[in-house]
Scaffold this motif. Structure first.
Motif, PDB file in Angstrom:
ATOM      1  N   SER A 185      -2.361  -4.809  -5.633  1.00  0.00           N
ATOM      2  CA  SER A 185      -3.640  -4.447  -5.028  1.00  0.00           C
ATOM      3  C   SER A 185      -3.476  -3.169  -4.211  1.00  0.00           C
ATOM      4  CB  SER A 185      -4.136  -5.575  -4.125  1.00  0.00           C
ATOM      5  OG  SER A 185      -5.269  -5.168  -3.390  1.00  0.00           O
ATOM      6  N   GLU A 186      -4.261  -2.154  -4.536  1.00  0.00           N
ATOM      7  CA  GLU A 186      -4.174  -0.890  -3.813  1.00  0.00           C
ATOM      8  C   GLU A 186      -4.641  -1.038  -2.373  1.00  0.00           C
ATOM      9  OE1 GLU A 186      -5.614   3.789  -4.316  1.00  0.00           O
ATOM     10  OE2 GLU A 186      -6.204   2.258  -5.768  1.00  0.00           O
ATOM     11  N   SER A 187      -5.622  -1.895  -2.137  1.00  0.00           N
ATOM     12  CA  SER A 187      -6.201  -2.028  -0.798  1.00  0.00           C
ATOM     13  C   SER A 187      -5.325  -2.827   0.154  1.00  0.00           C
ATOM     14  CB  SER A 187      -7.583  -2.676  -0.875  1.00  0.00           C
ATOM     15  OG  SER A 187      -7.496  -3.961  -1.474  1.00  0.00           O
ATOM     16  N   SER A 188      -4.633  -3.850  -0.361  1.00  0.00           N
ATOM     17  CA  SER A 188      -3.866  -4.726   0.523  1.00  0.00           C
ATOM     18  C   SER A 188      -2.365  -4.669   0.302  1.00  0.00           C
ATOM     19  CB  SER A 188      -4.338  -6.172   0.354  1.00  0.00           C
ATOM     20  OG  SER A 188      -4.017  -6.648  -0.948  1.00  0.00           O
ATOM     21  N   GLY A 189      -1.925  -4.155  -0.847  1.00  0.00           N
ATOM     22  CA  GLY A 189      -0.507  -4.155  -1.174  1.00  0.00           C
ATOM     23  C   GLY A 189      -0.009  -5.503  -1.660  1.00  0.00           C
ATOM     24  N   GLU A 190      -0.912  -6.479  -1.801  1.00  0.00           N
ATOM     25  CA  GLU A 190      -0.517  -7.800  -2.275  1.00  0.00           C
ATOM     26  C   GLU A 190      -0.228  -7.762  -3.782  1.00  0.00           C
ATOM     27  OE1 GLU A 190      -3.588 -10.491  -1.178  1.00  0.00           O
ATOM     28  OE2 GLU A 190      -3.226 -10.274   0.979  1.00  0.00           O
ATOM     29  N   ILE A 191       0.652  -8.642  -4.218  1.00  0.00           N
ATOM     30  CA  ILE A 191       1.055  -8.703  -5.628  1.00  0.00           C
ATOM     31  C   ILE A 191       0.684 -10.079  -6.173  1.00  0.00           C
ATOM     32  CG2 ILE A 191       3.012  -8.622  -7.226  1.00  0.00           C
ATOM     33  CD1 ILE A 191       4.399  -6.890  -4.985  1.00  0.00           C
ATOM     34  N   THR A 192       0.019 -10.092  -7.307  1.00  0.00           N
ATOM     35  CA  THR A 192      -0.398 -11.340  -7.927  1.00  0.00           C
ATOM     36  C   THR A 192       0.103 -11.379  -9.358  1.00  0.00           C
ATOM     37  OG1 THR A 192      -2.426 -11.249  -6.590  1.00  0.00           O
ATOM     38  CG2 THR A 192      -2.345 -12.887  -8.358  1.00  0.00           C
TER      39      THR A 192
END
Length: 204
Positions: A185-192
């Motif tokens: 996610s570009e906005s949060s840096g989270e990886i799914t």
């Protein structure tokens, strides 16, 4: 990540003690620990392990997750990175993908455009500035970048709120194919990580 790979390939039992030896660069043992893999992998649930055991190339998935973590942490030229990696055979996702632009990976030898090459990881970082996804073969070969995903799906069907088009398209694709998607996610840096149309792993 080493514990994760050992568990999903059946080399370690998730809730049983294991001896972990470490060595210096010269090969001499310099440390010994007794560990329980489940304590080192709090994000991995018991009911997820079977899903990973069905994956034929867990090393490739592990490498994609490692790259995603690195990109999420480091970014590109001071800016966050948002992109998707689609792990699949070419024929499996062919009906649902096509190129936004001419494929930047076309024409280069397979052994060069491979995620297990450290020098190519930096090229992937630069190509992540382009819209679209990376299509990765089970052996780690990056077949294309800037690939558009067109897959039918219902954005409100179990998807966590706040997830954008990149997540929706990747998740839907895995629901129609045997592909696995790793999304940053570009906005949060989270990886799914998505498999079979559902969220398999989530890293913050």
């Amino acid at each position: 990540m080493g514990y994760f790979l050992a568990v999903v390939t059946g080399r370690l039992e998730f809730h049983k003690r294991a001896i972990n030896l470490t060595a210096c660069e010269h090969g001499m043992i310099n440390g010994l620990q007794i560990v329980i893999p489940s304590s080192r992998l709090p994000w991995l649930l018991d009911n997820q392990i079977d899903s990973f055991e069905s994956i034929k190339t867990p090393q490739t998935l592990l490498m994609l997750i490692t790259i995603a973590m690195r990109f999420a942490r480091e970014g590109r030229e001071g800016k966050p990175i948002g992109t998707s990696f689609i792990l699949s055979s070419p024929e499996d996702v062919a009906p649902y993908t096509w190129q936004f632009i001419l494929n930047p990976c076309a024409g280069y030898p397979e052994n060069i455009r491979n995620i297990f090459r450290n020098d190519f990881i930096e090229i992937i970082r630069e190509l992540s500035a382009l819209d679209g996804a990376f299509l990765v073969s089970p052996n780690g070969e990056v077949r294309s970048s800037a690939a558009f995903i067109a897959s039918q799906g219902r954005p409100d069907d179990g998807m966590q709120s706040g997830k954008g088009a990149r997540h929706h398209s990747a998740r839907a694709l895995t629901g129609h194919t045997h592909a696995i998607a790793v999304v940053i996610s570009e906005s949060s840096g989270e990886i799914t990580v998505y498999q079979a149309g559902r969220e398999l792993l989530h890293f913050t």
